[in-house]
Write a protein that holds these residues in place. Structure first.
Motif, short mmCIF file in Angstrom:
data_model
loop_
_atom_site.label_atom_id
_atom_site.label_comp_id
_atom_site.label_asym_id
_atom_site.label_seq_id
_atom_site.Cartn_x
_atom_site.Cartn_y
_atom_site.Cartn_z
N GLY A 78 0.91 -1.16 -0.07
CA GLY A 78 -0.03 -0.04 -0.03
C GLY A 78 0.85 1.08 0.03
N GLY A 79 2.18 1.06 -0.02
CA GLY A 79 3.13 2.22 -0.05
C GLY A 79 3.58 2.55 1.18
N GLY A 80 4.84 3.30 1.41
CA GLY A 80 5.67 3.40 2.38
C GLY A 80 6.72 2.71 2.57
N LYS A 81 7.60 3.38 3.29
CA LYS A 81 9.01 2.78 3.62
C LYS A 81 9.21 3.00 5.13
N VAL A 82 10.14 1.92 5.51
CA VAL A 82 10.71 1.99 6.89
C VAL A 82 12.12 1.48 6.85
N ILE A 83 13.03 2.28 7.21
CA ILE A 83 14.44 1.98 7.36
C ILE A 83 15.07 1.63 8.54
N GLU A 84 15.56 0.57 8.82
CA GLU A 84 16.11 -0.04 10.08
C GLU A 84 17.48 -0.35 9.98
N THR A 85 18.14 -0.49 11.20
CA THR A 85 19.40 -0.90 11.26
C THR A 85 19.65 -2.04 12.47
N LEU A 86 20.26 -3.22 11.98
CA LEU A 86 20.58 -4.25 12.92
C LEU A 86 21.39 -3.77 13.74
N GLU A 87 21.24 -3.90 15.11
CA GLU A 87 22.19 -3.51 16.12
C GLU A 87 22.84 -4.60 16.98
N GLY A 88 22.21 -5.88 16.94
CA GLY A 88 22.59 -6.84 17.50
C GLY A 88 21.94 -8.36 17.06
N LEU A 89 22.58 -9.25 17.01
CA LEU A 89 21.84 -10.77 16.74
C LEU A 89 22.91 -11.93 17.57
N SER A 90 22.06 -12.45 18.49
CA SER A 90 22.79 -13.61 19.18
C SER A 90 22.33 -14.92 18.65
N GLU A 91 22.75 -15.84 17.95
CA GLU A 91 22.34 -17.05 17.65
C GLU A 91 22.16 -17.74 18.92
N GLU A 92 22.97 -17.81 19.86
CA GLU A 92 23.01 -18.46 21.26
C GLU A 92 21.53 -18.18 21.99
N ASP A 93 21.49 -17.01 21.93
CA ASP A 93 20.22 -16.59 22.76
C ASP A 93 18.96 -16.35 21.89
N LYS A 94 19.10 -16.79 20.47
CA LYS A 94 17.97 -16.78 19.85
C LYS A 94 17.32 -15.25 20.05
N LYS A 95 17.89 -14.31 19.91
CA LYS A 95 17.44 -12.79 19.82
C LYS A 95 18.34 -11.90 19.18
N PHE A 96 17.56 -10.87 18.59
CA PHE A 96 18.15 -9.76 17.57
C PHE A 96 17.62 -8.35 18.22
N ASN A 97 18.29 -7.48 17.94
CA ASN A 97 17.57 -6.19 18.24
C ASN A 97 17.87 -5.12 17.19
N TYR A 98 17.28 -4.21 16.88
CA TYR A 98 17.31 -3.26 15.64
C TYR A 98 16.84 -1.85 15.91
N ARG A 99 17.10 -0.84 15.28
CA ARG A 99 16.71 0.55 15.55
C ARG A 99 16.00 0.92 14.24
N MET A 100 15.17 1.76 14.46
CA MET A 100 14.58 2.53 13.19
C MET A 100 15.33 3.72 12.96
N LYS A 101 15.78 3.86 11.50
CA LYS A 101 16.36 5.19 11.31
C LYS A 101 15.39 6.11 10.80
N ASP A 102 14.34 5.77 10.12
CA ASP A 102 13.58 6.59 9.44
C ASP A 102 12.09 5.47 9.56
N GLY A 103 10.98 6.16 10.20
CA GLY A 103 9.73 5.51 10.40
C GLY A 103 8.74 5.53 9.29
N VAL A 117 13.28 -15.51 20.87
CA VAL A 117 12.56 -16.67 20.60
C VAL A 117 13.19 -17.80 21.81
N LYS A 118 12.12 -18.36 22.62
CA LYS A 118 12.41 -19.42 23.44
C LYS A 118 11.57 -20.61 23.42
N ALA A 119 12.00 -21.54 24.06
CA ALA A 119 11.23 -22.58 23.99
C ALA A 119 9.86 -22.48 24.93
#
Length: 173
Positions: A78-103, A117-119
């Motif tokens: 439907g249009g529109g863009k969002v720009i994000e940066t990956l700030e961290g990713l842990s395979e061991e913890d099954k976790k990632f975090n990111y920051r929006m640069k442009d909403g 992601v957890k059991a």
């Protein structure tokens, strides 16, 4: 003279109390999926493939795949863009975090998010938690309704709920 100074002090303190900007908002959504954590993690961890499970995303590109500091551009249906940066990713913890640069289409600013992601509690299930913190996009007092705190919380809650429901549906086929 003392009364005048005291009155001026009280008035200046009162104006400071009312002259605050937006407050940091938070949203946390979870879903339990009848699938193994490794299967769910494989589906969500790819920073370039949000469109594979989130129905609002048409397509995306990323500057460096799923590596930290990769910048992705989400093209929304439907249009529109969002720009994000990956700030961290842990395979061991099954976790990632990111920051929006442009909403872009979202009424938020200074947005950060983490997906974990957890059991699950029941055997053969996984719990996915998607959490975010952000400010409304309108930085001043008296925002228009479409840019106030409630609109920001509603938008992010909708993004999370829709995405998690579709993720569950896609993995529980």
């Amino acid at each position: 003279m003392r009364k005048v100074l005291f009155s001026m002090l009280l008035m200046s303190l009162a104006s400071v109390a009312f002259a605050h900007g937006p407050s940091r908002q938070k949203v946390v959504e979870t879903v339990t999926i009848k699938a193994a954590p490794d299967a769910v993690w494989t589906k969500v961890k790819d920073f370039t493939k949000l469109q594979d499970w989130h129905p609002a995303v048409e397509s995306s590109t990323a500057t460096n795949g799923s590596k930290v500091d990769s910048v992705r551009t989400l093209n929304l249906k439907g249009g529109g863009k969002v720009i994000e940066t990956l700030e961290g990713l842990s395979e061991e913890d099954k976790k990632f975090n990111y920051r929006m640069k442009d909403g872009g289409a979202l009424p938020v600013s200074n947005y950060t998010s983490t997906m974990t992601v957890k059991a699950g509690e029941a055997a053969g299930t996984t719990t996915v938690e998607w959490r975010g913190a952000f400010y409304r996009s309108y930085p001043n007092n008296n925002p228009p309704p479409e840019q106030n705190d409630e609109a920001a919380v509603k938008a992010i809650t909708g993004v999370y709920q829709t995405g998690l429901a579709n993720l569950k549906k896609s993995l529980e086929k």
